[in-house]
Design a protein around this motif. Sequence first.
Motif, PDB file in Angstrom:
ATOM      1  N   ASP A  27       3.900  18.432  -1.110  1.00  0.00           N
ATOM      2  CA  ASP A  27       4.816  18.156  -2.214  1.00  0.00           C
ATOM      3  C   ASP A  27       5.919  17.188  -1.793  1.00  0.00           C
ATOM      4  N   MET A  28       5.870  16.700  -0.568  1.00  0.00           N
ATOM      5  CA  MET A  28       6.752  15.629  -0.115  1.00  0.00           C
ATOM      6  C   MET A  28       6.078  14.890   1.033  1.00  0.00           C
ATOM      7  N   VAL A  29       6.100  13.561   0.984  1.00  0.00           N
ATOM      8  CA  VAL A  29       5.564  12.729   2.050  1.00  0.00           C
ATOM      9  C   VAL A  29       6.685  11.831   2.552  1.00  0.00           C
ATOM     10  N   VAL A  30       7.108  12.060   3.779  1.00  0.00           N
ATOM     11  CA  VAL A  30       8.167  11.244   4.392  1.00  0.00           C
ATOM     12  C   VAL A  30       7.513  10.113   5.174  1.00  0.00           C
ATOM     13  N   PHE A  31       8.074   8.904   5.048  1.00  0.00           N
ATOM     14  CA  PHE A  31       7.501   7.752   5.744  1.00  0.00           C
ATOM     15  C   PHE A  31       8.597   6.962   6.461  1.00  0.00           C
ATOM     16  N   ASP A  32       8.188   6.023   7.306  1.00  0.00           N
ATOM     17  CA  ASP A  32       9.115   5.181   8.041  1.00  0.00           C
ATOM     18  C   ASP A  32       9.483   3.959   7.205  1.00  0.00           C
ATOM     19  N   TYR A  33      10.354   3.112   7.750  1.00  0.00           N
ATOM     20  CA  TYR A  33      10.759   1.923   7.020  1.00  0.00           C
ATOM     21  C   TYR A  33      11.010   0.760   7.974  1.00  0.00           C
ATOM     22  N   MET A  34      11.182  -0.413   7.400  1.00  0.00           N
ATOM     23  CA  MET A  34      11.517  -1.625   8.141  1.00  0.00           C
ATOM     24  C   MET A  34      12.944  -2.043   7.805  1.00  0.00           C
ATOM     25  N   ARG A  35      13.727  -2.320   8.844  1.00  0.00           N
ATOM     26  CA  ARG A  35      15.004  -3.003   8.622  1.00  0.00           C
ATOM     27  C   ARG A  35      14.672  -4.468   8.390  1.00  0.00           C
ATOM     28  N   ASN A  36      14.968  -4.950   7.181  1.00  0.00           N
ATOM     29  CA  ASN A  36      14.493  -6.243   6.727  1.00  0.00           C
ATOM     30  C   ASN A  36      15.646  -7.235   6.621  1.00  0.00           C
ATOM     31  N   SER A  37      15.564  -8.318   7.378  1.00  0.00           N
ATOM     32  CA  SER A  37      16.581  -9.368   7.322  1.00  0.00           C
ATOM     33  C   SER A  37      15.914 -10.684   6.956  1.00  0.00           C
ATOM     34  N   PRO A  38      15.713 -10.946   5.658  1.00  0.00           N
ATOM     35  CA  PRO A  38      15.053 -12.183   5.243  1.00  0.00           C
ATOM     36  C   PRO A  38      15.774 -13.435   5.708  1.00  0.00           C
ATOM     37  N   SER A  39      17.112 -13.397   5.772  1.00  0.00           N
ATOM     38  CA  SER A  39      17.863 -14.583   6.181  1.00  0.00           C
ATOM     39  C   SER A  39      17.561 -14.970   7.623  1.00  0.00           C
ATOM     40  N   ALA A  40      17.234 -13.977   8.451  1.00  0.00           N
ATOM     41  CA  ALA A  40      16.903 -14.236   9.856  1.00  0.00           C
ATOM     42  C   ALA A  40      15.401 -14.237  10.098  1.00  0.00           C
ATOM     43  N   GLY A  41      14.619 -13.936   9.034  1.00  0.00           N
ATOM     44  CA  GLY A  41      13.173 -13.868   9.189  1.00  0.00           C
ATOM     45  C   GLY A  41      12.740 -12.777  10.130  1.00  0.00           C
ATOM     46  N   ASP A  55       0.803  -1.222   0.000  1.00  0.00           N
ATOM     47  CA  ASP A  55       0.000   0.000   0.000  1.00  0.00           C
ATOM     48  C   ASP A  55       0.836   1.271   0.000  1.00  0.00           C
ATOM     49  N   ALA A  56       2.142   1.151  -0.206  1.00  0.00           N
ATOM     50  CA  ALA A  56       3.038   2.304  -0.045  1.00  0.00           C
ATOM     51  C   ALA A  56       2.646   3.478  -0.939  1.00  0.00           C
ATOM     52  N   VAL A  57       2.470   3.234  -2.214  1.00  0.00           N
ATOM     53  CA  VAL A  57       2.174   4.320  -3.141  1.00  0.00           C
ATOM     54  C   VAL A  57       0.797   4.908  -2.857  1.00  0.00           C
ATOM     55  N   ARG A  58      -0.187   4.049  -2.624  1.00  0.00           N
ATOM     56  CA  ARG A  58      -1.538   4.547  -2.355  1.00  0.00           C
ATOM     57  C   ARG A  58      -1.554   5.450  -1.120  1.00  0.00           C
ATOM     58  N   ILE A  59      -0.887   5.038  -0.057  1.00  0.00           N
ATOM     59  CA  ILE A  59      -0.868   5.834   1.167  1.00  0.00           C
ATOM     60  C   ILE A  59      -0.189   7.177   0.920  1.00  0.00           C
ATOM     61  N   CYS A  60       0.913   7.159   0.175  1.00  0.00           N
ATOM     62  CA  CYS A  60       1.618   8.413  -0.110  1.00  0.00           C
ATOM     63  C   CYS A  60       0.774   9.350  -0.965  1.00  0.00           C
ATOM     64  N   VAL A  61       0.122   8.820  -1.985  1.00  0.00           N
ATOM     65  CA  VAL A  61      -0.700   9.645  -2.873  1.00  0.00           C
ATOM     66  C   VAL A  61      -1.879  10.233  -2.101  1.00  0.00           C
ATOM     67  N   GLU A  62      -2.540   9.421  -1.301  1.00  0.00           N
ATOM     68  CA  GLU A  62      -3.675   9.920  -0.531  1.00  0.00           C
ATOM     69  C   GLU A  62      -3.239  10.975   0.484  1.00  0.00           C
ATOM     70  N   THR A  63      -2.071  10.774   1.091  1.00  0.00           N
ATOM     71  CA  THR A  63      -1.563  11.753   2.043  1.00  0.00           C
ATOM     72  C   THR A  63      -1.224  13.063   1.354  1.00  0.00           C
ATOM     73  N   ALA A  64      -0.560  12.962   0.200  1.00  0.00           N
ATOM     74  CA  ALA A  64      -0.213  14.171  -0.553  1.00  0.00           C
ATOM     75  C   ALA A  64      -1.458  14.917  -0.992  1.00  0.00           C
ATOM     76  N   ILE A 120       4.485  10.893   7.830  1.00  0.00           N
ATOM     77  CA  ILE A 120       3.495   9.938   8.307  1.00  0.00           C
ATOM     78  C   ILE A 120       4.203   8.824   9.061  1.00  0.00           C
ATOM     79  N   ASN A 121       3.555   8.315  10.104  1.00  0.00           N
ATOM     80  CA  ASN A 121       4.114   7.225  10.896  1.00  0.00           C
ATOM     81  C   ASN A 121       3.645   5.893  10.325  1.00  0.00           C
ATOM     82  N   ALA A 122       4.253   5.509   9.223  1.00  0.00           N
ATOM     83  CA  ALA A 122       3.898   4.258   8.571  1.00  0.00           C
ATOM     84  C   ALA A 122       5.151   3.682   7.908  1.00  0.00           C
ATOM     85  N   PRO A 123       5.555   2.450   8.242  1.00  0.00           N
ATOM     86  CA  PRO A 123       6.742   1.831   7.629  1.00  0.00           C
ATOM     87  C   PRO A 123       6.406   1.252   6.256  1.00  0.00           C
ATOM     88  N   LEU A 124       6.710   2.003   5.214  1.00  0.00           N
ATOM     89  CA  LEU A 124       6.289   1.638   3.856  1.00  0.00           C
ATOM     90  C   LEU A 124       7.414   1.054   3.006  1.00  0.00           C
TER      91      LEU A 124
END
Length: 223
Positions: A116-130, A101-110, A203-207
Amino acid sequence: MTDAPLVSVIMPVYNAEEYLKESVGSVLGQTYPGIELICFNDASTDGSLSLLRTFAESDSRVRIIDSAVNVRQGGGRNRALMEARGRFVMFLDADDALTPDAVRICVETASGNRADMVVFDYMRNSPSAGRREPVCQLGEDAAALRGDALRRRLIGRTTPVWSAMYDKSLITDNNLFFPENVFYEDNAVALAIQLSASNPVKINAPLYLYRFDNASVTRSVNN
């Protein structure tokens, strides 16, 4: 596509064959339809280009720029910016991914905030460790900040260039293109781009899923 996309997702690719199914798939699987994915093949020596062509053949939203010369992330982003048809742009590293939903959330927020800018959070992703660890950027209270108050917060804390959706004009009209042929090129312009926004929103959303259990070119350093 007959209609111009609202959002252009820009992804430089260098020897990222093993990650492309996930990264490209995360863009094509977005719940918001008005997108294009511009993949800049940066003289890859593995099967990246062939795989990108397979994606492009099956989905017209995928566009490929093929470079015979390696210009690194900055050069790839610059070329893609000049080709982008969207009003807004997002940056994606080839070994990372977007949430569905990353793009949809950003577009709706904008749209809802005339941002003219939407800053969002992120996930540190380690697939090898799940394992996925959410990273709240700028502090949870930043979502309530506007204008200079938010800009001051941006100055005080490092925010990756890929952790926001930007009106493309912030970059092109201000000539804030990326340095080429160096690593960590976004450090030179990311803050300038972000401070150029007249109405930034957080926005407080990890996208964004930031992969950190690999040693790709996007994790490399030089002087």
